[in-house]
Scaffold this motif. Structure first.
Motif: not given
Length: 531
Positions: A229-249
């Motif tokens: 955000l400090e670098a000027g981000m207006k849009e985001l790609v959140l990459d969750l490929r190969q992510n098996p999960g974890g803590f719900l909270q």
């Protein structure tokens, strides 16, 4: 292109990765409970009596502890695919992975030619503070010889790990100086990072890759989000490929950064029909920005909670392929002897009321090779091959149709690009080659910035030719020529990873990533959503 053998093995490799990932990735954030076996009821007494008969009267000696372990595993396998038993020897490492840290000396290592070799010294860790460097060969630790033996990783880890602030005296051989050097290292917390990469793809589009949802993940994610955000981000790609999960909270705290106050994130329901709902608060820092979530068949559990919450609230765009399909919630319960079970205690549902748990039966093997069936049936290559259940159709507030019953179906489908797959043989050979090359030419890379490396690396292709020459007598040489462009890119990325960090690795690999190319097309409004 991939040869037929590789095409057959690809879904099997991915299925194995999913199984391993789900095992460490299903623990959700409950208080741990101790369960005492063999208490007062008749069923427990019956089991205790049987074990006594076997221990004292059976004709042969039997390891009743092992027998009980197998009995517990068999019992759990009859329940569902995600209720699992964790033996004492595995519980600590799994707990450390999910806590996001362990106590050790802070190095990545490998056994090369019977020498314990430091591949990487972790930044700000105990070994860096003591002065260790990549390439050092650890000869002894507290007078225990660690070279010239066929030692397994568990023995080495046990030797190097210990209590906080405890001391370990080591001797290393430093090849660059051709001498043995003594070091005293004070063990301390070593982070197990779950944010692999965070950087700007262009002036306004940021990228964050999360590999699991551990106890430390939210803090890592928030630091990365703030920096972008400090670098000027207006849009985001959140990459969750190969992510098996974890803590719900942890997953819900991350989702809260994107959703407005009062929006439903997820709800769970147990066998007594008790419903627990989680809502977004007013503290989100990215409620206005566009979000793209990348998924594949190994994105499971908490990854699907994130994607489902954003999709059902009409926030952002899900890009990729159908996720794994795990909608069961586990609670970890200690068994009193250092072991534990993770028992399914409820189901979770996305805000529209979807359960994305895929069907399962008593055959756990069929459940995990379902990914192979997706491949064989063409689902990974064509959106039209995704099987949906019309009776599990739901509609988001803005009228988008979504489905339950087996994973998150993306808004924008991206087929599997088989040309981007690196054969496991190449993967192993490349890693070894890269370390050996750097180890023999450290002065060549000393003081180099990533930008300088990126511009100048292997411009004459001599490094690639050296790797290629080493395969000429191997039947893999033909595969190498077929996958030449991808192998060259992967070679450069591995050099960047060992010389710099995983962020540098993904900066290079993502340049040829089909899902990110699709995001760029979406940014230009060149393709429709929900296509």
């Amino acid at each position: 292109m991939m040869n037929n053998k590789t095409k057959i093995l690809l879904p099997i490799y991915i299925a194995i990765a999913v199984v391993l990932g789900i095992f460490i990735g299903t623990n959700l954030d409950y208080k741990k409970e101790t369960v005492l076996l063999f208490g007062g009821n008749s069923q427990e007494k019956k089991i205790k009596r049987l074990i006594d008969f076997i221990q004292y009267d059976y004709v042969d000696d039997v390891d009743t502890d092992s027998l009980l372990d197998h009995t517990i595993m068999d019992m759990l396998s009859k329940l569902d695919p995600h209720s699992t038993y964790i033996p004492p020897q595995d519980l600590q490492s799994i707990t450390e992975t999910m806590e996001g840290k362990f106590v050790g000396i802070g190095v990545q290592f490998n056994m090369l030619n019977d020498s314990l070799t430091v591949i990487k010294v972790l930044k700000d860790g105990p070994s860096e503070r003591a002065g260790l460097k990549a390439g050092d060969r650890i000869l002894t630790a507290n007078n225990d010889t660690l070279y010239g033996k066929k030692l397994n990783n568990n023995y080495i880890i046990k030797t190097l790990k210990g209590e906080p602030n405890s001391k370990v005296d080591i001797t290393v051989y430093r090849k660059m100086e051709n001498q043995e050097l003594p070091f005293t290292i004070i063990r301390g917390d070593v982070p197990i990072e779950s944010v692999d990469a965070a950087y700007m793809l262009n002036n306004e589009l940021g990228y964050i890759k999360i590999n699991k949802f551990a106890a430390s993940t939210y803090d890592e994610f928030k630091d990365a989000l703030d920096d972008l955000l400090e670098a000027g981000m207006k849009e985001l790609v959140l990459d969750l490929r190969q992510n098996p999960g974890g803590f719900l909270q942890v997953a819900t705290k991350i989702i809260d950064e994107f959703l407005e106050d009062g929006k439903l994130i997820v709800f769970t329901k147990n066998k007594r029909e008790k419903v627990d709902k989680t809502f977004a608060t007013a503290k989100g820092d990215f409620e206005e920005g566009q979000v793209y979530v990348l998924l594949d068949g190994a994105s499971a559990s908490a990854s699907e909670i994130v994607a489902g919450a954003l999709q059902d609230n009409d926030k952002g765009t899900i890009v990729g392929r159908r996720s794994f399909g795990k909608g069961l919630v586990q609670q970890e319960m200690e068994l009193g002897d250092g072991s534990a079970v993770r028992l399914t205690v409820s189901r979770y549902y996305t805000p529209t009321g979807r359960s994305i748990q895929k069907p399962y039966s008593d055959d756990v093997e069929d459940y995990y090779v379902e990914y192979e069936n997706r491949y064989n049936e063409g689902e990974l290559l064509s959106r039209d091959s995704i099987k949906v259940n019309d009776t599990l159709k739901y509609v988001t507030p803005k009228g988008k149709v979504v489905y339950g019953g087996g994973g998150i179906i993306p808004d924008v489908f991206v087929p599997l690009d088989t040309t981007q797959y690196i054969d496991r043989i190449h993967y192993s050979r490349l890693n070894t080659f890269v370390f050996d090359y750097i180890d023999n030419h450290r002065e060549q890379f000393d003081g180099l910035t990533f930008e300088e490396f990126d511009k100048s690396f292997d411009s004459d292709q001599k490094i690639y030719e050296e790797y290629s020459e080493g395969l000429k007598d191997s039947f893999h040489y033909k595969d190498l020529k077929a996958d030449e462009k991808m192998v060259q890119l992967y070679l450069k990325a591995l050099f960047a990873q060992q010389l710099f960090d995983s962020n540098a690795f993904y900066k290079l690999m993502n340049r040829e990533d089909e899902m990110l190319k699709k995001v760029m097309d979406l940014e230009k409004n060149e393709i429709p959503i929900n296509q």
